[in-house]
Enzyme design. Structure first.
Site, PDB file in Angstrom:
ATOM      1  N   ASN A 198       0.870  -1.178   0.000  1.00 17.40           N
ATOM      2  CA  ASN A 198       0.000   0.000   0.000  1.00 17.40           C
ATOM      3  C   ASN A 198       0.906   1.226   0.000  1.00 17.40           C
ATOM      4  OD1 ASN A 198      -1.791   2.054   0.522  1.00 17.40           O
ATOM      5  ND2 ASN A 198      -2.277   1.393   2.615  1.00 17.40           N
ATOM      6  N   LYS A 209       0.113   4.271  -0.290  1.00 18.41           N
ATOM      7  CA  LYS A 209      -0.518   5.484   0.272  1.00 18.41           C
ATOM      8  C   LYS A 209      -0.254   6.665  -0.664  1.00 18.41           C
ATOM      9  CE  LYS A 209      -0.101   3.343   4.728  1.00 18.41           C
ATOM     10  NZ  LYS A 209      -0.163   3.467   6.159  1.00 18.41           N
ATOM     11  N   HIS A 237      -9.638   1.186   4.633  1.00 18.41           N
ATOM     12  CA  HIS A 237      -8.353   1.328   5.319  1.00 18.41           C
ATOM     13  C   HIS A 237      -8.543   2.267   6.514  1.00 18.41           C
ATOM     14  CE1 HIS A 237      -4.289   2.623   6.208  1.00 18.41           C
ATOM     15  NE2 HIS A 237      -3.923   1.463   5.679  1.00 18.41           N
ATOM     16  N   GLU A 296      -6.956   4.688   7.598  1.00 20.61           N
ATOM     17  CA  GLU A 296      -6.800   6.128   7.311  1.00 20.61           C
ATOM     18  C   GLU A 296      -8.050   6.675   6.633  1.00 20.61           C
ATOM     19  OE1 GLU A 296      -3.002   5.637   5.394  1.00 20.61           O
ATOM     20  OE2 GLU A 296      -2.189   5.079   7.355  1.00 20.61           O
ATOM     21  N   GLU A 329      -5.675  -5.062  10.354  1.00 23.95           N
ATOM     22  CA  GLU A 329      -4.638  -4.062  10.627  1.00 23.95           C
ATOM     23  C   GLU A 329      -4.981  -3.319  11.914  1.00 23.95           C
ATOM     24  OE1 GLU A 329      -2.438  -2.698   6.868  1.00 23.95           O
ATOM     25  OE2 GLU A 329      -4.310  -1.614   6.899  1.00 23.95           O
ATOM     26  N   GLY A 364       2.152   2.153  10.741  1.00 26.06           N
ATOM     27  CA  GLY A 364       3.128   3.233  10.615  1.00 26.06           C
ATOM     28  C   GLY A 364       3.813   3.611  11.923  1.00 26.06           C
ATOM     29  N   SER A 380       3.164  -2.195  10.336  1.00 28.24           N
ATOM     30  CA  SER A 380       4.610  -2.244  10.603  1.00 28.24           C
ATOM     31  C   SER A 380       5.250  -3.582  10.212  1.00 28.24           C
ATOM     32  CB  SER A 380       4.901  -1.896  12.069  1.00 28.24           C
ATOM     33  OG  SER A 380       4.461  -0.575  12.329  1.00 28.24           O
TER      34      SER A 380
END
Ligand code: PGA
Length: 256
Positions: free
Chosen positions: A9, A11, A99, A101, A171, A177, A216
């Site tokens: 991904n 991003k 996702h 985010e 996730e 991250g 991560s």
């Protein structure tokens, strides 16, 4: 047997020049035996997709083209949005949906996510439905409750045969991250619960369903995560931007 799927991904990283360079370096680092063991996808920004499609098709690269987001309508007055029909036309085969985010920065709800899942399946693409708890929810012992609700609502009214061929990515939000990945045992516990929940609602769908872990992931932790029975792949953010590191993750068997 479920063939592992390892997805990058990107991003909001890599303009189309950088995207071309990255996919070429990644393809150079991988060999046919890697693709026999693992399916690979990259989820690039919209502005990269046409360039990546051209390179993938011209060079016959066995990497699936993925998107990070889609609207649920195929056309209309939705300024700034991109439709499943437009993605399918570029030979996009997998689309991330929900996702964290998108959920937490852009306010996507389970109801929005459900409409997207249906729209993506209708265009014969595969949704990767992302689920996961926030750190407070984990501390309160609500991880499974949160994830199960995201599954039930995100996959509402999807047929069992369709659920079997989608991908779920677990996730944990606190691991994305942050450099703090879930332990392999924690990842296994939640991925197993996801499969059990899917089996209980969509009878027969759970055995074929591929479940990824994300948060991560790096070359050093990929082998132990992939050893878990219910972890069928990885969704990789930061480490997928570097083709050398991403190829190490894809070759996790050799690192063990
Ligand atoms: P990360 O991101 O690997 O950088 O933690 C994962 C993701 O957001 O899919």
């Amino acid at each position: 047997m479920r063939k592992p799927l390892i997805s990058g991904n990107w991003k909001m990283h890599h303009n189309h020049f950088e995207a071309i360079q990255t996919i070429q370096r990644l393809a150079y680092a991988l060999s046919s035996s890697d693709y026999e063991n693992v399916d690979v996808s990259v989820h690039a920004p919209f502005t990269d997709l046409r360039s990546l499609q051209t390179v993938i098709e011209a060079d016959d690269i066995p990497i699936s083209l993925g998107a990070q987001h889609s609207h649920w309508e195929n056309k209309g007055a939705f300024t700034g949005e991109v439709s499943p029909e437009m993605l399918a036309k570029l030979n996009v085969s997998l689309v991330l949906v929900g996702h964290s985010e998108r959920r937490h920065i852009f306010g996507e709800t389970n109801a929005d996510i459900n409409k997207k899942v249906h729209a993506i399946i209708a265009k014969e693409m595969t949704p990767i439905l992302c689920v996961g708890e926030m750190s407070e929810e984990r501390e309160e012992g609500r991880t499974l409750e949160v994830v199960e609700k995201q599954l039930e609502e995100g996959l509402s009214q999807v047929k069992p045969s369709e659920v079997a061929s989608i991908v779920v990515a677990y996730e944990p939000v606190w691991a994305i991250g942050t450099g703090k990945n879930a332990t392999p045992e924690d990842a296994q516990e939640v991925c197993k619960a996801i499969r059990e929940k899917i089996v209980s609602i969509w009878k027969g769908a759970g055995e074929d369903l591929r479940i990824q872990y994300g948060g991560s992931v790096k070359g050093v932790n990929a082998p132990d995560l992939m050893k878990q029975n219910d972890v069928d792949g990885l969704l990789v953010g930061g480490a997928s931007l570097d083709p050398d590191e991403f190829s190490r993750i894809i070759k996790y068997r050799l690192l063990d």
